[in-house]
Scaffold this motif. Structure first.
Motif, PDB file in Angstrom:
ATOM      1  N   ASP A  93       0.826  -1.201   0.000  1.00 35.91           N
ATOM      2  CA  ASP A  93       0.000   0.000   0.000  1.00 35.91           C
ATOM      3  C   ASP A  93       0.864   1.255   0.000  1.00 35.91           C
ATOM      4  O   ASP A  93       1.863   1.352   0.723  1.00 35.91           O
ATOM      5  N   ASN A  94       0.453   2.235  -0.798  1.00 33.03           N
ATOM      6  CA  ASN A  94       1.119   3.529  -0.800  1.00 33.03           C
ATOM      7  C   ASN A  94       0.691   4.345   0.419  1.00 33.03           C
ATOM      8  O   ASN A  94      -0.373   4.116   0.993  1.00 33.03           O
ATOM      9  N   PHE A  95       1.518   5.298   0.795  1.00 32.35           N
ATOM     10  CA  PHE A  95       1.249   6.100   1.980  1.00 32.35           C
ATOM     11  C   PHE A  95       1.370   7.582   1.630  1.00 32.35           C
ATOM     12  O   PHE A  95       2.452   8.061   1.311  1.00 32.35           O
ATOM     13  N   PRO A  96       0.264   8.331   1.663  1.00 33.06           N
ATOM     14  CA  PRO A  96       0.351   9.761   1.351  1.00 33.06           C
ATOM     15  C   PRO A  96       0.983  10.539   2.503  1.00 33.06           C
ATOM     16  O   PRO A  96       0.764  10.232   3.676  1.00 33.06           O
ATOM     17  N   LEU A  97       1.787  11.534   2.175  1.00 36.36           N
ATOM     18  CA  LEU A  97       2.455  12.356   3.175  1.00 36.36           C
ATOM     19  C   LEU A  97       1.909  13.776   3.113  1.00 36.36           C
ATOM     20  O   LEU A  97       2.039  14.443   2.095  1.00 36.36           O
ATOM     21  N   ILE A  98       1.305  14.193   4.192  1.00 38.08           N
ATOM     22  CA  ILE A  98       0.758  15.542   4.280  1.00 38.08           C
ATOM     23  C   ILE A  98       1.375  16.302   5.445  1.00 38.08           C
ATOM     24  O   ILE A  98       1.768  17.459   5.306  1.00 38.08           O
ATOM     25  N   ALA A  99       1.478  15.646   6.599  1.00 42.87           N
ATOM     26  CA  ALA A  99       2.048  16.258   7.800  1.00 42.87           C
ATOM     27  C   ALA A  99       3.157  15.364   8.342  1.00 42.87           C
ATOM     28  O   ALA A  99       2.951  14.169   8.556  1.00 42.87           O
ATOM     29  N   ILE A 100       4.345  15.945   8.545  1.00 46.78           N
ATOM     30  CA  ILE A 100       5.500  15.196   9.025  1.00 46.78           C
ATOM     31  C   ILE A 100       6.061  15.892  10.263  1.00 46.78           C
ATOM     32  O   ILE A 100       6.457  17.054  10.207  1.00 46.78           O
ATOM     33  N   PRO A 101       6.109  15.201  11.402  1.00 48.57           N
ATOM     34  CA  PRO A 101       6.567  15.833  12.637  1.00 48.57           C
ATOM     35  C   PRO A 101       8.088  15.862  12.747  1.00 48.57           C
ATOM     36  O   PRO A 101       8.801  15.074  12.134  1.00 48.57           O
ATOM     37  N   ASP A 102       8.573  16.778  13.571  1.00 47.95           N
ATOM     38  CA  ASP A 102       9.979  16.877  13.932  1.00 47.95           C
ATOM     39  C   ASP A 102      10.018  17.010  15.456  1.00 47.95           C
ATOM     40  O   ASP A 102       9.631  18.047  16.001  1.00 47.95           O
ATOM     41  N   ILE A 103      10.443  15.949  16.157  1.00 49.04           N
ATOM     42  CA  ILE A 103      10.405  15.920  17.615  1.00 49.04           C
ATOM     43  C   ILE A 103      11.794  15.555  18.136  1.00 49.04           C
ATOM     44  O   ILE A 103      12.348  14.518  17.757  1.00 49.04           O
ATOM     45  N   ALA A 104      12.346  16.395  19.003  1.00 47.59           N
ATOM     46  CA  ALA A 104      13.668  16.118  19.555  1.00 47.59           C
ATOM     47  C   ALA A 104      13.789  16.729  20.943  1.00 47.59           C
ATOM     48  O   ALA A 104      13.261  17.814  21.213  1.00 47.59           O
TER      49      ALA A 104
END
Length: 260
Positions: free
Chosen positions: A40-51
């Motif tokens: 299955d393909n996975f659409p990317l709309i929101a990508i987090p950056d947590i550190a």
């Protein structure tokens, strides 16, 4: 900055202060086209950056680390993270959430086995050492990790060389990488076992996977910026497995970044 897969946040240009929780988000357009047959393909709309970085312990986009040596040019850390190879079998893997991985899939030219026909691999936790040599405008990183969860019993090595160029309008970054997957690791994820009951078996050998990544980041103000990114990942001998329908992956993403 965003998209720091399996690397310390000390590699990025925007330093994180000790004791500071960094929260960021990239909103844009992207997709993960799964190179596995009928994946299955996975659409990317929101990508987090947590550190978050403490005095020695840190968490950085899916990687948990303990810094042993922290000098001007040399950084050595003990690290642990989920093995990224499982990302092609499950949608919500950290490797799919924290970084864009988009695969361009070519039409199959020989008989393939669907991932729906085999036993799905289990999640695995890898641990090992990360070494970084940090110069003014470039850096070298080496990861050596082994399965510490007793799942695939293999190991992997990741080498990368990254260089950045600062312009008035933004930052251009280029990263060259080379990943090595041991026989046990590669065969666990991409081999065909007898208990899969698909009428054939396939033993996947160790694999070397080169990749190159180019990104452009342009700040709008202290909180917002623009990001464009492309990455080519050659799957090497992994594509010999009947599970694959492509021998390469291409990551493409464009969007707006925001740091909270």
């Amino acid at each position: 900055m965003f998209f720091c897969s399996a690397t310390s946040a000390k590699q990025i240009d925007e330093a994180i202060e000790q004791g500071e929780l960094r929260l960021g988000l990239a909103l844009g357009l992207g997709t993960i086209s799964n190179p596995l047959n009928e994946g299955d393909n996975f659409p990317l709309i929101a990508i987090p950056d947590i550190a978050y970085y403490g005095e020695r312990f840190y968490f950085d986009n899916g990687q948990l680390g303990l810094t042993l040596v922290d000098e001007k040019h040399h950084v050595i850390s003990l690290i642990s993270e989920l093995n990224p190879e499982n990302r092609f079998f499950v949608t919500w893997h950290p490797a799919n959430v924290f970084i864009v991985r988009n695969a361009y899939t070519e039409p199959a030219t020989r008989d393939r086995i669907s991932i729906s026909e085999i036993n799905r691999p289990n999640w695995a936790l890898d641990g090992g050492l990360n070494y970084q040599y940090i110069a003014d405008s470039w850096r070298f990183s080496a990861d050596v990790l082994h399965d510490i969860s007793g799942v695939h019993f293999g190991h992997r090595v990741a080498l990368s060389f990254a260089k950045g160029w600062q312009f008035r309008s933004g930052v251009l970054s280029v990263r060259l990488g080379l990943d090595y997957l041991s026989h046990k690791l590669a065969d666990y994820y991409y081999g065909i076992q007898a208990d899969d009951n698909v009428g054939q078996t396939f033993e996947q050998d160790a694999a070397v996977l080169p990749h190159v990544e180019v990104s452009w980041q342009m700040p709008i103000n202290e909180r917002f910026g623009l990001l464009a990114k492309i990455k080519y990942h050659n799957l090497g001998s992994l594509s010999d497995s009947p599970l694959f329908s492509s021998d390469e992956s291409v990551t493409i993403f464009t969007g707006v970044t925001h740091v909270f």
